[in-house]
Design a protein around this motif. Structure first.
Motif, PDB file in Angstrom:
ATOM      1  N   ASP A   1       0.856  -1.195   0.000  1.00  0.00           N
ATOM      2  CA  ASP A   1       0.000   0.000   0.000  1.00  0.00           C
ATOM      3  C   ASP A   1       0.893   1.246   0.000  1.00  0.00           C
ATOM      4  O   ASP A   1       1.319   1.719   1.049  1.00  0.00           O
ATOM      5  N   PRO A   2       1.192   1.803  -1.183  1.00  0.00           N
ATOM      6  CA  PRO A   2       2.104   2.951  -1.265  1.00  0.00           C
ATOM      7  C   PRO A   2       1.635   4.152  -0.455  1.00  0.00           C
ATOM      8  O   PRO A   2       2.453   4.838   0.173  1.00  0.00           O
ATOM      9  N   GLN A   3       0.334   4.417  -0.434  1.00  0.00           N
ATOM     10  CA  GLN A   3      -0.164   5.578   0.302  1.00  0.00           C
ATOM     11  C   GLN A   3       0.054   5.406   1.800  1.00  0.00           C
ATOM     12  O   GLN A   3       0.427   6.345   2.499  1.00  0.00           O
ATOM     13  N   ALA A   4      -0.161   4.195   2.301  1.00  0.00           N
ATOM     14  CA  ALA A   4       0.048   3.939   3.734  1.00  0.00           C
ATOM     15  C   ALA A   4       1.525   4.058   4.096  1.00  0.00           C
ATOM     16  O   ALA A   4       1.874   4.582   5.168  1.00  0.00           O
ATOM     17  N   VAL A   5       2.404   3.579   3.227  1.00  0.00           N
ATOM     18  CA  VAL A   5       3.846   3.701   3.460  1.00  0.00           C
ATOM     19  C   VAL A   5       4.247   5.164   3.502  1.00  0.00           C
ATOM     20  O   VAL A   5       4.970   5.614   4.405  1.00  0.00           O
ATOM     21  N   ALA A   6       3.784   5.934   2.533  1.00  0.00           N
ATOM     22  CA  ALA A   6       4.149   7.352   2.456  1.00  0.00           C
ATOM     23  C   ALA A   6       3.632   8.137   3.656  1.00  0.00           C
ATOM     24  O   ALA A   6       4.269   9.106   4.096  1.00  0.00           O
ATOM     25  N   ALA A   7       2.486   7.724   4.213  1.00  0.00           N
ATOM     26  CA  ALA A   7       1.881   8.471   5.327  1.00  0.00           C
ATOM     27  C   ALA A   7       2.372   8.023   6.694  1.00  0.00           C
ATOM     28  O   ALA A   7       2.079   8.665   7.701  1.00  0.00           O
ATOM     29  N   ALA A   8       3.150   6.945   6.764  1.00  0.00           N
ATOM     30  CA  ALA A   8       3.561   6.379   8.047  1.00  0.00           C
ATOM     31  C   ALA A   8       4.590   7.245   8.756  1.00  0.00           C
ATOM     32  O   ALA A   8       5.338   8.002   8.117  1.00  0.00           O
TER      33      ALA A   8
ATOM     34  N   PRO B   1       8.193   5.116   7.394  1.00  0.00           N
ATOM     35  CA  PRO B   1       7.747   4.386   6.201  1.00  0.00           C
ATOM     36  C   PRO B   1       8.476   3.063   5.968  1.00  0.00           C
ATOM     37  O   PRO B   1       7.877   2.112   5.474  1.00  0.00           O
ATOM     38  N   TYR B   2       9.753   2.994   6.294  1.00  0.00           N
ATOM     39  CA  TYR B   2      10.488   1.756   6.050  1.00  0.00           C
ATOM     40  C   TYR B   2       9.950   0.628   6.933  1.00  0.00           C
ATOM     41  O   TYR B   2       9.756  -0.499   6.467  1.00  0.00           O
ATOM     42  N   ILE B   3       9.713   0.927   8.200  1.00  0.00           N
ATOM     43  CA  ILE B   3       9.160  -0.079   9.099  1.00  0.00           C
ATOM     44  C   ILE B   3       7.807  -0.550   8.582  1.00  0.00           C
ATOM     45  O   ILE B   3       7.507  -1.751   8.553  1.00  0.00           O
ATOM     46  N   THR B   4       6.987   0.400   8.137  1.00  0.00           N
ATOM     47  CA  THR B   4       5.667   0.052   7.613  1.00  0.00           C
ATOM     48  C   THR B   4       5.777  -0.840   6.386  1.00  0.00           C
ATOM     49  O   THR B   4       5.051  -1.835   6.254  1.00  0.00           O
ATOM     50  N   ALA B   5       6.709  -0.514   5.481  1.00  0.00           N
ATOM     51  CA  ALA B   5       6.887  -1.317   4.267  1.00  0.00           C
ATOM     52  C   ALA B   5       7.308  -2.740   4.600  1.00  0.00           C
ATOM     53  O   ALA B   5       6.784  -3.705   4.019  1.00  0.00           O
ATOM     54  N   ILE B   6       8.228  -2.896   5.544  1.00  0.00           N
ATOM     55  CA  ILE B   6       8.707  -4.230   5.918  1.00  0.00           C
ATOM     56  C   ILE B   6       7.603  -5.020   6.612  1.00  0.00           C
ATOM     57  O   ILE B   6       7.406  -6.221   6.349  1.00  0.00           O
ATOM     58  N   GLU B   7       6.862  -4.373   7.509  1.00  0.00           N
ATOM     59  CA  GLU B   7       5.807  -5.077   8.218  1.00  0.00           C
ATOM     60  C   GLU B   7       4.644  -5.430   7.285  1.00  0.00           C
ATOM     61  O   GLU B   7       3.990  -6.462   7.454  1.00  0.00           O
ATOM     62  N   GLN B   8       4.374  -4.575   6.296  1.00  0.00           N
ATOM     63  CA  GLN B   8       3.377  -4.920   5.285  1.00  0.00           C
ATOM     64  C   GLN B   8       3.790  -6.184   4.532  1.00  0.00           C
ATOM     65  O   GLN B   8       2.978  -7.065   4.257  1.00  0.00           O
TER      66      GLN B   8
END
Length: 503
Positions: free
Chosen positions: A280-287, A290-297
């Motif tokens: 989810d690119p929008q969720a990553v950008a808004a976190a 963002p890196y932690i969010t991308a890895i956990e996604q």
């Protein structure tokens, strides 16, 4: 002749060469080629710069910042690294940029280059260890508040200061471990993403047009290059530890260049794998991170956090190496009376063979600067510009010296670019000029204001005080006096040589 005999003879040649510059062998010379490379590779740390600014780059220019921006920055940074490696081979002292600039342009250029490098060294340490706190705080289950980030940051800096003061042999081994940790960590992370995470089509990596900013995409993309360019900082560390490296004219030069080249490969593989695993690119950008969010996604909470611990430990290694380079630069400049408090900062602990006072100054200033800057992009843009301006000064001076005939091929070290040297230096300087303008543009105006204040203060200080006092590199004594200094250190230090063996 045995390997031990050859190394003993090389150590003696290195010591005599240092005497030629007027310095005693005060620091403990025990680094091989891999250790020298490892310190710069650890400071570049693809698991620090490319990770901590991943969100900044992604929100600015989307996936193309990684797919296109990383190789673009790599291409031009390799010119800078090659030009720097030439100088490291020609003038192998811990002063590095400061000493090169003095030899090529005189004491004023040496003094200003030293100060730009010091500002860059202080701020890169701040940026690295602040990144550790941004990752370590949530991993420890602490609330993500300014106070908690600052407390964790202080503890991280303190751990680096203690190790650099007391644990020179431990640190040497940690530097080697750091290089393997980074390469192994990238391999594990990429492997996990390839096996367990759903992946986008490869074309996504080069997709342009995504930005969450109000800037036109082309401008946002350029601003996002800070992610890659800040990653490629600090590789002058291999030059700063030349007085601790065996055969530095060759090994330090290769350390500078290979740190960038090897980081380029591992960094691109890691960034590509993470970007292609974003759900989810929008969720990553808004976190918040963002890196932690991308890895956990991509990997889920538990497995993702295990991977993030690998990244955070790599960041800690990176900060340790940064304090090493910073303290060596402080020591070398203070040794030549270039800093206030030089009698204190330019000394080596007789027991531990480390520039202890310089270590603690590096730690304290890094802490204070993070409090001032508050935002990671400000810290990183200041360190990027300050370091690259310091890199560019001796390169420009070398071009001028060549044009006047004051520098010829006879002045080159064994690691040199031959007839390509001038072209490589020109391209390196043009790139430095470009990024120095780019990274003070909005939204990083605070970087420009800070630089203007720092430059004005340095000019005033030079005119009022240092141009009457500072003499540049100086001899610490006669040949006999230098040898007496070395004998005294050998007798009082915990680290001594019996033939080749450091005990």
């Amino acid at each position: 002749m045995s390997t031990v005999q050859r190394e003993v003879e090389q150590l003696e040649r290195d010591r005599r060469e240092l005497h030629r510059y007027g310095y005693a062998q005060e620091l403990f010379r025990d680094m091989g080629g891999f250790s020298n490379f490892a310190i710069s590779f650890s400071i570049i740390s693809i698991l620090t710069g490319a990770v901590s600014l991943y969100g900044y780059g992604f929100t600015m220019g989307g996936p193309a910042v990684n797919g296109l921006g990383w190789p673009l920055v790599t291409f031009f940074t390799l010119f800078v690294a090659a030009a720097m490696a030439e100088l490291a081979s020609a003038i192998p002292t811990s002063g590095a940029i400061y000493h090169w600039s003095h030899v090529l342009g005189g004491r004023a250029w040496g003094w200003f280059a030293a100060w730009f490098n010091l500002v860059g060294q202080f701020t890169i340490t701040a940026g690295i260890d602040w990144s550790v706190s941004l990752f370590l705080t949530p991993l420890l289950g602490l609330e993500e508040t300014w106070g908690n980030f600052l407390a964790v940051y202080a503890v991280v800096l303190l751990s680096h200061g203690i190790l650099k003061h007391y644990g020179i042999r431990v640190v040497a081994r940690l530097n080697d471990l750091s290089a393997w940790w980074h390469m192994g960590g990238v391999a594990l992370l990429v492997g996990a993403l390839l096996i367990f995470a759903p992946k986008r089509d490869l074309s996504y990596l080069f997709e342009t047009g995504f930005t969450t900013t109000s800037y036109p995409y082309w401008w946002a993309f350029l601003l996002g290059l800070l992610q890659a360019q800040w990653t490629y900082t600090g590789y002058d560390a291999s030059a700063h530890v030349t007085e601790e490296t065996i055969n530095p004219r060759v090994r330090a030069a290769w350390g500078v260049y290979l740190a960038v080249a090897v980081s380029a490969f591992f960094g691109y593989v890691m960034l590509a794998a993470v970007t292609l695993a974003i759900r989810d690119p929008q969720a990553v950008a808004a976190a918040t991170n963002p890196y932690i969010t991308a890895i956990e996604q991509a990997l889920g909470g538990v497995f993702g956090r295990a991977m993030l611990w690998i990244v955070t430990i790599a960041m800690w290694f990176c900060g340790l190496s940064s304090v090493t380079a910073n303290s060596r630069m402080i020591f070398a400049f203070a040794r030549d009376r270039g800093l206030p408090g030089h009698r204190w900062l330019g000394t080596v602990s007789r027991r531990y063979r480390t520039p202890a006072a310089a270590v603690w100054l590096a730690v304290v200033v890094a802490f204070l600067f993070a409090v001032y800057a508050e935002a990671l992009p400000i810290i990183t843009s200041i360190s990027t510009i300050a370091l690259y301006v310091s890199y560019g000064i001796p390169m420009a001076l070398k071009l001028w010296a060549r044009a006047r005939g004051a520098w010829t091929s006879r002045n080159d070290g064994p690691w040199n670019l031959g007839p390509l040297s001038t072209l490589v230096n020109v391209l390196a300087i043009l790139w430095i000029l470009f990024i120095s303008v780019l990274f003070v543009a909005p939204p990083n105006e605070k970087t420009g204001y800070t630089f203007a204040v720092v430059l004005a203060a340095l000019v005033l200080y030079w005119v009022a005080v240092e141009r009457h006092r500072f003499e540049g590199p100086r001899r610490l004594g006669t040949e006999d006096e230098l040898e007496r200094i070395e004998r005294a250190l050998e007798q009082e230090s915990l680290w001594r040589r019996t033939g080749r063996v450091a005990t």
